[in-house]
Design a protein around this motif. Structure first.
Motif, PDB file in Angstrom:
ATOM      1  N   ALA A   1     109.553 108.837 -22.763  1.00  0.00           N
ATOM      2  CA  ALA A   1     108.952 108.833 -21.419  1.00  0.00           C
ATOM      3  C   ALA A   1     109.247 107.522 -20.694  1.00  0.00           C
ATOM      4  CB  ALA A   1     107.444 109.050 -21.523  1.00  0.00           C
ATOM      5  N   VAL A   2     109.185 106.406 -21.416  1.00  0.00           N
ATOM      6  CA  VAL A   2     109.464 105.110 -20.804  1.00  0.00           C
ATOM      7  C   VAL A   2     110.927 105.027 -20.372  1.00  0.00           C
ATOM      8  CG1 VAL A   2     109.595 102.633 -21.261  1.00  0.00           C
ATOM      9  CG2 VAL A   2     107.591 103.928 -22.005  1.00  0.00           C
ATOM     10  N   THR A   3     111.825 105.516 -21.221  1.00  0.00           N
ATOM     11  CA  THR A   3     113.250 105.531 -20.875  1.00  0.00           C
ATOM     12  C   THR A   3     113.496 106.384 -19.631  1.00  0.00           C
ATOM     13  OG1 THR A   3     113.884 105.210 -23.187  1.00  0.00           O
ATOM     14  CG2 THR A   3     115.566 106.088 -21.710  1.00  0.00           C
ATOM     15  N   ALA A   4     112.804 107.516 -19.530  1.00  0.00           N
ATOM     16  CA  ALA A   4     112.941 108.374 -18.348  1.00  0.00           C
ATOM     17  C   ALA A   4     112.496 107.644 -17.085  1.00  0.00           C
ATOM     18  CB  ALA A   4     112.136 109.659 -18.536  1.00  0.00           C
ATOM     19  N   ALA A   5     111.408 106.877 -17.177  1.00  0.00           N
ATOM     20  CA  ALA A   5     110.938 106.109 -16.020  1.00  0.00           C
ATOM     21  C   ALA A   5     111.981 105.088 -15.590  1.00  0.00           C
ATOM     22  CB  ALA A   5     109.621 105.413 -16.358  1.00  0.00           C
ATOM     23  N   ALA A   6     112.585 104.405 -16.574  1.00  0.00           N
ATOM     24  CA  ALA A   6     113.622 103.415 -16.267  1.00  0.00           C
ATOM     25  C   ALA A   6     114.847 104.080 -15.645  1.00  0.00           C
ATOM     26  CB  ALA A   6     114.012 102.669 -17.539  1.00  0.00           C
ATOM     27  N   LEU A   7     115.203 105.256 -16.134  1.00  0.00           N
ATOM     28  CA  LEU A   7     116.342 105.990 -15.580  1.00  0.00           C
ATOM     29  C   LEU A   7     116.101 106.361 -14.117  1.00  0.00           C
ATOM     30  CD1 LEU A   7     117.537 108.505 -18.328  1.00  0.00           C
ATOM     31  CD2 LEU A   7     118.897 106.765 -17.182  1.00  0.00           C
ATOM     32  N   LYS A   8     114.899 106.813 -13.814  1.00  0.00           N
ATOM     33  CA  LYS A   8     114.581 107.158 -12.427  1.00  0.00           C
ATOM     34  C   LYS A   8     114.699 105.923 -11.534  1.00  0.00           C
ATOM     35  CE  LYS A   8     111.373 110.864 -13.700  1.00  0.00           C
ATOM     36  NZ  LYS A   8     109.954 111.258 -13.731  1.00  0.00           N
ATOM     37  N   GLY A   9     114.246 104.791 -12.036  1.00  0.00           N
ATOM     38  CA  GLY A   9     114.384 103.559 -11.267  1.00  0.00           C
ATOM     39  C   GLY A   9     115.829 103.208 -10.998  1.00  0.00           C
ATOM     40  N   ALA A  10     116.689 103.402 -12.004  1.00  0.00           N
ATOM     41  CA  ALA A  10     118.113 103.106 -11.845  1.00  0.00           C
ATOM     42  C   ALA A  10     118.754 104.019 -10.803  1.00  0.00           C
ATOM     43  CB  ALA A  10     118.825 103.251 -13.184  1.00  0.00           C
TER      44      ALA A  10
ATOM     45  N   GLY B   1     111.386  88.618 -22.520  1.00  0.00           N
ATOM     46  CA  GLY B   1     112.762  89.078 -22.660  1.00  0.00           C
ATOM     47  C   GLY B   1     112.922  90.578 -22.791  1.00  0.00           C
ATOM     48  N   SER B   2     111.840  91.309 -22.704  1.00  0.00           N
ATOM     49  CA  SER B   2     111.903  92.767 -22.875  1.00  0.00           C
ATOM     50  C   SER B   2     112.614  93.414 -21.694  1.00  0.00           C
ATOM     51  CB  SER B   2     110.495  93.343 -23.001  1.00  0.00           C
ATOM     52  OG  SER B   2     110.522  94.754 -22.973  1.00  0.00           O
ATOM     53  N   SER B   3     113.802  93.954 -21.936  1.00  0.00           N
ATOM     54  CA  SER B   3     114.558  94.543 -20.829  1.00  0.00           C
ATOM     55  C   SER B   3     114.345  96.045 -20.696  1.00  0.00           C
ATOM     56  CB  SER B   3     116.051  94.206 -20.949  1.00  0.00           C
ATOM     57  OG  SER B   3     116.499  94.369 -22.257  1.00  0.00           O
ATOM     58  N   ILE B   4     113.360  96.599 -21.398  1.00  0.00           N
ATOM     59  CA  ILE B   4     112.885  97.933 -21.043  1.00  0.00           C
ATOM     60  C   ILE B   4     111.776  97.799 -19.991  1.00  0.00           C
ATOM     61  CG2 ILE B   4     111.140  98.076 -22.857  1.00  0.00           C
ATOM     62  CD1 ILE B   4     113.288 100.950 -21.374  1.00  0.00           C
ATOM     63  N   GLU B   5     111.215  96.599 -19.865  1.00  0.00           N
ATOM     64  CA  GLU B   5     110.316  96.316 -18.754  1.00  0.00           C
ATOM     65  C   GLU B   5     111.159  95.956 -17.535  1.00  0.00           C
ATOM     66  OE1 GLU B   5     106.647  94.147 -19.649  1.00  0.00           O
ATOM     67  OE2 GLU B   5     107.373  93.931 -21.709  1.00  0.00           O
ATOM     68  N   LEU B   6     110.543  96.035 -16.370  1.00  0.00           N
ATOM     69  CA  LEU B   6     111.263  95.788 -15.118  1.00  0.00           C
ATOM     70  C   LEU B   6     111.931  94.418 -15.148  1.00  0.00           C
ATOM     71  CD1 LEU B   6     111.702  97.022 -12.223  1.00  0.00           C
ATOM     72  CD2 LEU B   6     109.831  95.525 -11.509  1.00  0.00           C
ATOM     73  N   SER B   7     113.238  94.405 -15.026  1.00  0.00           N
ATOM     74  CA  SER B   7     113.973  93.145 -15.132  1.00  0.00           C
ATOM     75  C   SER B   7     115.319  93.254 -14.437  1.00  0.00           C
ATOM     76  CB  SER B   7     114.172  92.754 -16.606  1.00  0.00           C
ATOM     77  OG  SER B   7     114.763  93.812 -17.345  1.00  0.00           O
TER      78      SER B   7
ATOM     79  N   TYR C   1     122.439  93.113 -12.507  1.00  0.00           N
ATOM     80  CA  TYR C   1     122.218  94.230 -13.426  1.00  0.00           C
ATOM     81  C   TYR C   1     120.715  94.469 -13.524  1.00  0.00           C
ATOM     82  CZ  TYR C   1     127.070  93.290 -14.380  1.00  0.00           C
ATOM     83  OH  TYR C   1     128.426  93.086 -14.230  1.00  0.00           O
ATOM     84  N   PHE C   2     120.298  95.622 -13.051  1.00  0.00           N
ATOM     85  CA  PHE C   2     118.882  95.988 -13.004  1.00  0.00           C
ATOM     86  C   PHE C   2     118.590  96.987 -14.103  1.00  0.00           C
ATOM     87  CE2 PHE C   2     116.111  99.483 -11.603  1.00  0.00           C
ATOM     88  CZ  PHE C   2     114.904  98.812 -11.492  1.00  0.00           C
ATOM     89  N   GLN C   3     117.449  96.825 -14.771  1.00  0.00           N
ATOM     90  CA  GLN C   3     117.072  97.795 -15.787  1.00  0.00           C
ATOM     91  C   GLN C   3     115.558  97.779 -15.984  1.00  0.00           C
ATOM     92  OE1 GLN C   3     119.574  95.316 -17.160  1.00  0.00           O
ATOM     93  NE2 GLN C   3     117.850  93.912 -17.093  1.00  0.00           N
ATOM     94  N   GLY C   4     115.080  98.844 -16.566  1.00  0.00           N
ATOM     95  CA  GLY C   4     113.703  98.896 -17.028  1.00  0.00           C
ATOM     96  C   GLY C   4     112.699  99.384 -16.008  1.00  0.00           C
ATOM     97  N   GLY C   5     111.440  99.266 -16.433  1.00  0.00           N
ATOM     98  CA  GLY C   5     110.309  99.804 -15.677  1.00  0.00           C
ATOM     99  C   GLY C   5     109.533 100.723 -16.595  1.00  0.00           C
ATOM    100  N   LEU C   6     108.396 100.251 -17.104  1.00  0.00           N
ATOM    101  CA  LEU C   6     107.629 101.075 -18.050  1.00  0.00           C
ATOM    102  C   LEU C   6     107.075 102.322 -17.382  1.00  0.00           C
ATOM    103  CD1 LEU C   6     105.692  98.318 -20.038  1.00  0.00           C
ATOM    104  CD2 LEU C   6     107.907  99.367 -20.531  1.00  0.00           C
TER     105      LEU C   6
END
Length: 434
Positions: free
Chosen positions: A300-309, A387-393, A405-410
């Motif tokens: 679910a967290v990965t899906a949220a990050a994908l939507k942000g991307a 340093g957590s790059s699954i969080e918004l970074s 390079y943008f990634q993440g977003g819980l």
């Protein structure tokens, strides 16, 4: 249920209070309204991967006792052993090593390489230069303890201009010394396409046709749970990654994993601890609950990050910037690159991400000479886990082509706000007009 005008106004007022102008709000809202079908497809993949994780946990009989952890030597740690069995099941692998003693993704990759290569062997990358921090591991840039110091040579073949594999030169490069092929799934600090699992499988099949006993390792960072299959499903001997990226679900505070063939994983375990001890030692302390819980949330967290991307790609492409992947391409990792062409654009974007953070939002990021990089790097992240790059970074090297390079977003709601803050920051700096 549709929001009333009063509810919409309340949300918009909150955005205003957080520094988002009406102009940015409506520009982003129009784009978001066009992405509903795309987001639905992402959610369908997340559902599949969520069920895959639950199935692995149930089949390996995860119990409350698995969440407790051990101290000291860590002998007979049922939680640690069960977690590694769960990871092996999720990745359809023979074995897995999942440890807090693996400090980061670069450490996990170095561990996999150093444990499965011997003096006189050659490491080969058929996808061009690896991520910057691996250059010192390999010895491309001299460093203490590198593979080069141990007599392990390195060779690479760059991707073709269109991002495809240079099969002719790959065939020429493989020789009797070639022991291990490393395939970086994500783009790193390059604006080349991320590799799909299908493409990785085709490359592995090609390499194995030339030399059947070659070890194929995939740097899986940022790619876990983006697709329904993983590189181990298409022939990879090892997949390697960090727990403060996708598979940790934002809860793992440290750690890395190696999953794949039993012999490769055992070699890594003996290198991680010592010959004669291997995987039998390594206390899990009080960390296992976060590892299990994070893995459970990871799809679910990965899906949220994908939507942000996807959201970011559509915004910046509409404004005329080159984005990789573009707004319509299929996604194979969570990273979105935006080429600004100037250092000012990269810095303004990162300032927007930092200003959207729940932690350290008042900090202003600046480029600095980070260890392991050959140019100043700017990094923006107000994360619960450092340093957590699954969080918004967001981050990027301050050098041409000046890409960020943008990634993440819980959650997608946070990723959406973060992207809106980047646009506000870039607009306030006079870099874009709309």
């Amino acid at each position: 249920m549709k929001k009333t005008n009063e509810e919409m106004s309340t949300v918009q007022n909150l955005y205003r209070a957080l520094g988002i102008s009406d102009k940015v709000y409506y520009f982003c809202k129009d784009i978001l309204d066009d992405l509903r079908q795309r987001f639905d497809e992402i959610d369908q993949n997340a559902e599949y991967n969520q069920l895959k994780v639950i199935k692995a946990m149930q089949e390996n009989r995860v119990s409350e006792a698995c969440l407790l952890g051990t101290t000291g030597y860590g002998y007979n740690d049922i939680g640690r052993e069960t977690l590694e069995a769960v990871y092996a099941s999720v990745f359809h692998a023979e074995d897995a090593l999942v440890r807090p003693q693996i400090t980061c993704g670069t450490h996990a990759l170095a561990l996999a390489l150093m444990s499965n290569l011997r003096p006189g062997d050659e490491l080969f990358s058929p996808v061009g230069k690896p991520y910057d921090t691996l250059e010192e591991v390999i010895g491309i840039r001299p460093s203490k303890g590198s593979l080069a110091e141990y007599g392990i040579t390195y060779k690479q073949v760059d991707l073709l201009a269109d991002g495809s594999f240079d099969y002719d030169n790959i065939k020429k490069a493989i020789n009797e010394k070639t022991k291990l092929v490393t395939i970086q799934r994500s783009k790193g600090y390059q604006t080349r396409p991320t590799l799909s699992v299908q493409k990785i499988g085709e490359l592995i099949a090609f390499v194995r046709n030339i030399k059947p006993d070659i070890i194929c390792m995939v740097d899986n960072c940022y790619g876990e749970f983006v697709e329904r299959i993983e590189p181990t499903d298409v022939g990879a001997d090892m997949v390697v990654g960090s727990l403060i990226k996708n598979p940790g679900g934002g809860l793992a505070p440290i750690g890395g994993y190696i999953a794949g063939k039993k012999e490769c994983v055992e070699n890594a375990a003996y290198r991680l601890t010592s010959p004669g001890l291997g995987r039998e030692v390594g206390a899990s302390l009080g960390i296992l609950r976060d590892f299990y819980h994070g893995l459970f949330l990871a799809p679910a967290v990965t899906a949220a990050a994908l939507k942000g991307a996807v959201f970011a790609a559509n915004i910046y492409e509409r404004l005329g910037f080159k984005v990789v992947p573009d707004s319509t391409e299929l996604r194979h990792d969570i990273i979105q690159a935006v080429e600004f062409g100037t250092a000012e654009g990269v810095i303004a974007f990162c300032k927007g991400i930092q200003a959207a953070a729940p932690v350290d939002s008042f900090v202003v990021p600046e480029p600095w000479d980070m260890p392991g990089y050959d140019s100043p790097v700017i990094m923006a992240a107000g994360a619960f886990v450092s340093g957590s790059s699954i969080e918004l970074s967001a981050d990027g090297p301050i050098k041409p082509p000046y890409a960020v390079y943008f990634q993440g977003g819980l959650t997608f709601e946070h990723a959406r706000f973060g992207i809106m803050k980047t646009l506000q920051s870039v607009a306030d700096a006079g870099i874009v007009q709309f």
